[in-house]
Design a protein around this motif. Structure first.
Motif, mmCIF file in Angstrom:
data_model
loop_
_atom_site.group_PDB
_atom_site.id
_atom_site.type_symbol
_atom_site.label_atom_id
_atom_site.label_comp_id
_atom_site.label_asym_id
_atom_site.label_seq_id
_atom_site.Cartn_x
_atom_site.Cartn_y
_atom_site.Cartn_z
ATOM 1 N N ALA A 34 -14.797 24.109 26.731
ATOM 2 C CA ALA A 34 -16.154 24.498 27.127
ATOM 3 C C ALA A 34 -16.957 23.316 27.668
ATOM 4 N N THR A 35 -16.660 22.120 27.195
ATOM 5 C CA THR A 35 -17.375 20.927 27.658
ATOM 6 C C THR A 35 -17.165 20.694 29.150
ATOM 7 N N PHE A 36 -16.007 21.107 29.659
ATOM 8 C CA PHE A 36 -15.652 20.841 31.052
ATOM 9 C C PHE A 36 -15.671 22.089 31.925
ATOM 10 N N ALA A 37 -16.150 23.196 31.367
ATOM 11 C CA ALA A 37 -16.188 24.454 32.115
ATOM 12 C C ALA A 37 -17.346 24.442 33.113
ATOM 13 N N VAL A 38 -17.156 25.162 34.186
ATOM 14 C CA VAL A 38 -18.215 25.312 35.188
ATOM 15 C C VAL A 38 -19.201 26.359 34.675
ATOM 16 N N ASP A 39 -20.462 25.991 34.646
ATOM 17 C CA ASP A 39 -21.504 26.914 34.218
ATOM 18 C C ASP A 39 -22.753 26.665 35.063
ATOM 19 N N ASP A 40 -23.874 27.221 34.640
ATOM 20 C CA ASP A 40 -25.088 27.099 35.461
ATOM 21 C C ASP A 40 -25.705 25.699 35.418
ATOM 22 N N THR A 41 -25.109 24.777 34.659
ATOM 23 C CA THR A 41 -25.613 23.398 34.658
ATOM 24 C C THR A 41 -24.881 22.515 35.669
ATOM 25 N N LEU A 42 -23.958 23.089 36.432
ATOM 26 C CA LEU A 42 -23.212 22.314 37.421
ATOM 27 C C LEU A 42 -24.184 21.696 38.426
ATOM 28 N N ASP A 43 -24.107 20.384 38.568
ATOM 29 C CA ASP A 43 -25.001 19.645 39.458
ATOM 30 C C ASP A 43 -24.224 19.193 40.690
ATOM 31 N N ARG A 44 -24.496 19.813 41.819
ATOM 32 C CA ARG A 44 -23.800 19.488 43.061
ATOM 33 C C ARG A 44 -24.387 18.257 43.757
ATOM 34 N N THR A 45 -25.436 17.684 43.169
ATOM 35 C CA THR A 45 -26.095 16.544 43.799
ATOM 36 C C THR A 45 -25.735 15.213 43.150
ATOM 37 N N VAL A 46 -24.795 15.207 42.195
ATOM 38 C CA VAL A 46 -24.412 13.934 41.586
ATOM 39 C C VAL A 46 -23.813 13.034 42.658
ATOM 40 N N LEU A 47 -23.950 11.738 42.472
ATOM 41 C CA LEU A 47 -23.527 10.772 43.481
ATOM 42 C C LEU A 47 -22.065 10.951 43.875
ATOM 43 N N SER A 48 -21.178 11.168 42.893
ATOM 44 C CA SER A 48 -19.751 11.296 43.222
ATOM 45 C C SER A 48 -19.498 12.487 44.139
ATOM 46 N N ALA A 49 -20.213 13.586 43.936
ATOM 47 C CA ALA A 49 -20.053 14.758 44.804
ATOM 48 C C ALA A 49 -20.611 14.476 46.197
ATOM 49 N N GLU A 50 -21.737 13.816 46.264
ATOM 50 C CA GLU A 50 -22.328 13.504 47.564
ATOM 51 C C GLU A 50 -21.416 12.581 48.374
ATOM 52 N N VAL A 51 -20.821 11.594 47.711
ATOM 53 C CA VAL A 51 -19.913 10.674 48.399
ATOM 54 C C VAL A 51 -18.651 11.417 48.850
ATOM 55 N N ALA A 52 -18.118 12.274 48.000
ATOM 56 C CA ALA A 52 -16.905 13.024 48.356
ATOM 57 C C ALA A 52 -17.156 13.951 49.537
#
Length: 107
Positions: A34-52
């Motif tokens: 559950a700690t790593f599951a995708v839920d409504d707290t998923l943040d698509r703006t984190v730096l690693s996602a923006e760089v990717a």
């Protein structure tokens, strides 16, 4: 000493001592899915996602997530990614990843 022997020695030096493992209430090598599951707290703006996203095509593209857990990192790249590949040693994590990919509408 070969490079492989050196690396093995370095990894061994980082190991958790057996007496600590024996006294732990739970394995430090297992994680709650559950700690790593995708839920409504998923943040698509984190730096690693923006760089990717900079290296992904504006549409399409594939993401390989090694140690994918439930897919939080890979799903933060959907869209533009249309195909996600997850690798994890934990079957429950892979099942969570697969569910997240289906919910996101990606292969």
């Amino acid at each position: 000493m070969t490079a492989v022997e050196h690396w093995a020695e370095q990894l061994e030096a980082w190991a958790i001592p057996q007496h600590v493992l024996d006294g732990a209430p739970a394995s430090p090598y297992a994680h709650d899915t559950a700690t790593f599951a995708v839920d409504d707290t998923l943040d698509r703006t984190v730096l690693s996602a923006e760089v990717a996203r900079v290296v992904l095509p504006t549409t399409g593209g594939s993401v390989l997530d090694v140690g994918c857990g439930g897919g939080r990192a890979a799903m933060s790249l959907v869209p533009p990614a249309e195909r996600v590949i997850g690798v994890d040693q934990d079957a429950a994590m892979l099942a969570s990843f697969t569910e997240a990919a289906a919910a996101a509408g990606v292969r």
